[in-house]
Design a protein around this motif. Structure first.
Motif, short mmCIF file in Angstrom:
data_model
loop_
_atom_site.label_atom_id
_atom_site.label_comp_id
_atom_site.label_asym_id
_atom_site.label_seq_id
_atom_site.Cartn_x
_atom_site.Cartn_y
_atom_site.Cartn_z
N PRO A 114 -0.87 1.35 -12.38
CA PRO A 114 -1.17 -0.04 -11.48
C PRO A 114 0.06 -0.55 -11.06
N ALA A 115 1.12 0.18 -10.86
CA ALA A 115 2.47 -0.38 -10.31
C ALA A 115 2.87 0.41 -9.08
N PRO A 116 3.28 -0.40 -8.02
CA PRO A 116 3.81 0.27 -6.83
C PRO A 116 5.12 1.23 -7.20
N ARG A 117 5.49 2.00 -6.44
CA ARG A 117 6.43 3.00 -6.41
C ARG A 117 7.81 2.27 -6.56
N THR A 118 8.81 2.78 -7.32
CA THR A 118 10.05 2.16 -7.44
C THR A 118 10.76 2.13 -5.92
N ASN A 120 9.47 -0.06 -3.91
CA ASN A 120 8.59 -0.56 -2.92
C ASN A 120 7.95 -2.05 -3.36
N GLY A 121 8.38 -2.18 -4.78
CA GLY A 121 7.66 -3.28 -5.53
C GLY A 121 8.50 -4.56 -4.86
N LEU A 122 7.92 -5.82 -4.99
CA LEU A 122 8.52 -7.07 -4.65
C LEU A 122 9.34 -7.46 -5.68
N LEU A 191 -1.00 -6.46 -2.63
CA LEU A 191 -0.46 -7.54 -1.88
C LEU A 191 0.73 -7.13 -0.95
N ARG A 192 0.77 -6.90 0.08
CA ARG A 192 1.77 -6.46 1.22
C ARG A 192 2.59 -7.65 2.04
N PHE A 193 3.66 -7.99 1.39
CA PHE A 193 4.60 -8.90 1.67
C PHE A 193 5.67 -8.71 2.74
N ALA A 194 5.67 -9.38 3.76
CA ALA A 194 6.83 -9.40 4.75
C ALA A 194 8.22 -10.06 4.22
N THR A 195 9.20 -9.18 4.25
CA THR A 195 10.48 -9.68 3.68
C THR A 195 11.75 -9.27 4.53
N GLY A 198 12.12 -5.73 4.60
CA GLY A 198 11.03 -4.91 5.14
C GLY A 198 9.69 -5.31 4.26
N GLN A 199 8.58 -4.55 4.22
CA GLN A 199 7.35 -4.59 3.67
C GLN A 199 7.69 -4.20 2.10
N ARG A 200 7.24 -5.32 1.17
CA ARG A 200 7.12 -4.94 -0.28
C ARG A 200 5.86 -5.46 -0.88
N GLU A 201 5.53 -4.85 -1.91
CA GLU A 201 4.03 -4.77 -2.38
C GLU A 201 4.30 -5.19 -4.07
N VAL A 202 2.82 -5.99 -4.48
CA VAL A 202 2.66 -6.10 -5.73
C VAL A 202 1.19 -5.86 -5.89
N TRP A 203 0.78 -5.09 -7.04
CA TRP A 203 -0.47 -4.88 -7.07
C TRP A 203 -1.29 -5.41 -8.14
N VAL A 204 -2.65 -5.77 -7.89
CA VAL A 204 -3.20 -6.67 -8.73
C VAL A 204 -4.28 -5.79 -9.33
N GLN A 205 -4.28 -5.79 -10.79
CA GLN A 205 -5.34 -5.41 -11.41
C GLN A 205 -6.31 -6.02 -12.16
N TYR A 206 -7.46 -6.10 -12.17
CA TYR A 206 -8.48 -6.98 -12.99
C TYR A 206 -9.61 -6.13 -13.50
N ASP A 207 -9.62 -4.86 -13.30
CA ASP A 207 -10.74 -4.11 -13.65
C ASP A 207 -10.25 -2.85 -14.62
N GLY A 208 -11.11 -2.05 -15.27
CA GLY A 208 -10.78 -0.92 -16.00
C GLY A 208 -10.41 -1.54 -17.40
N CYS A 209 -9.75 -0.77 -18.46
CA CYS A 209 -9.44 -1.33 -19.45
C CYS A 209 -8.04 -1.25 -20.03
#
Length: 250
Positions: A114-118, A120-122, A191-195, A198-209
């Protein structure tokens, strides 16, 4: 009775008076004509000034039209409709080019991670200047972009502020035990944020288990309704999810 005889001296007085009267009349005539001439001159001067002023206005309007036609400065609107910050609907016309959702994103091949690459995360302490949110289907063989929504800097920062105060996990949500095949979510949001960096991301997980929340690559924030209410709209809004079933108010 003989006519009285007048001496030349006796006629001299009336002649002088007549002469003075004639000169006075002439002077008055000249003066009257001079006043009339002056009045006409002033009227002409005022008329010329009015004509010149009108011509200047016409020229200014004409120049203004030409200037506007060739792309000169235009008035800047300060109406409330120009400012979308804090409104119920985001009115940003288009996302920044570097934030557009790619059809093929690393989350599609992350194998449930569920996590973005090191790198690349915000870091949620970083100021953000815009956001493009992308919803993806993660089902193998049917991966695709399902929807997206863009947010201006104000809304993006509001979302970040709502996430960073959350604990690592929402204790109101259940903890599932499941085989790896079932752990993989069917969909997730990036979630692709402008900073400034440069661009940084947050991933949102709400499915699976396997787990739910907001993942930055270095930290995890629990899944709560408050940030989701700021985020989920239009095609970005899921129809459901394992954890969303148990989350109230989103």
């Amino acid at each position: 009775m003989p006519e009285p005889e007048y001496e030349p001296e006796q006629e001299f007085g009336p002649r002088i008076a007549d002469a003075f009267q004639t000169k006075a009349d002439a002077a008055r005539g000249l003066r009257s004509r001079g006043l009339a001439t002056e009045a006409r001159r002033r009227v002409r001067k005022r008329r010329q000034a009015l004509v010149a002023g009108s011509a200047a206005v016409v020229v200014a309007v004409a120049i203004g039209g030409v200037w506007g036609a060739i792309g000169g400065p235009s008035p800047v609107s300060t109406s409330a409709s120009d400012n979308s910050a804090g409104s119920g609907q985001n009115k940003e016309a288009a996302p920044r080019p570097d934030l557009v959702c790619p059809d093929r994103h690393p989350i599609l091949t992350a194998n449930g991670d569920p996590a973005p690459r090191t790198g690349n995360g915000l870091d949620l302490e970083t100021p953000v200047y815009g956001l493009q949110a992308c919803r993806y289907r993660l089902t193998p063989g049917a991966t695709m972009l399902l929807g997206s929504a863009s947010f201006n800097a104000t809304k993006a920062q509001e979302l970040v502020d709502a996430i960073k105060v959350l604990p690592e996990r929402n204790p109101a949500l259940p903890v599932f035990k499941c085989v790896p095949e079932k752990a993989r979510p069917a969909e997730a949001i990036v979630l692709r944020f402008a900073t400034g960096a440069g661009q940084r991301e947050v991933w949102v997980q709400y499915d699976g288990c396997a787990g739910a929340g907001f993942f930055t690559g270095t930290r995890t924030y629990g899944l709560y309704a408050a940030p989701l209410k700021l985020l989920l709209q239009g095609t970005l809004r899921p129809t459901g999810g394992t954890y969303l079933t148990h989350l109230k108010g989103w």
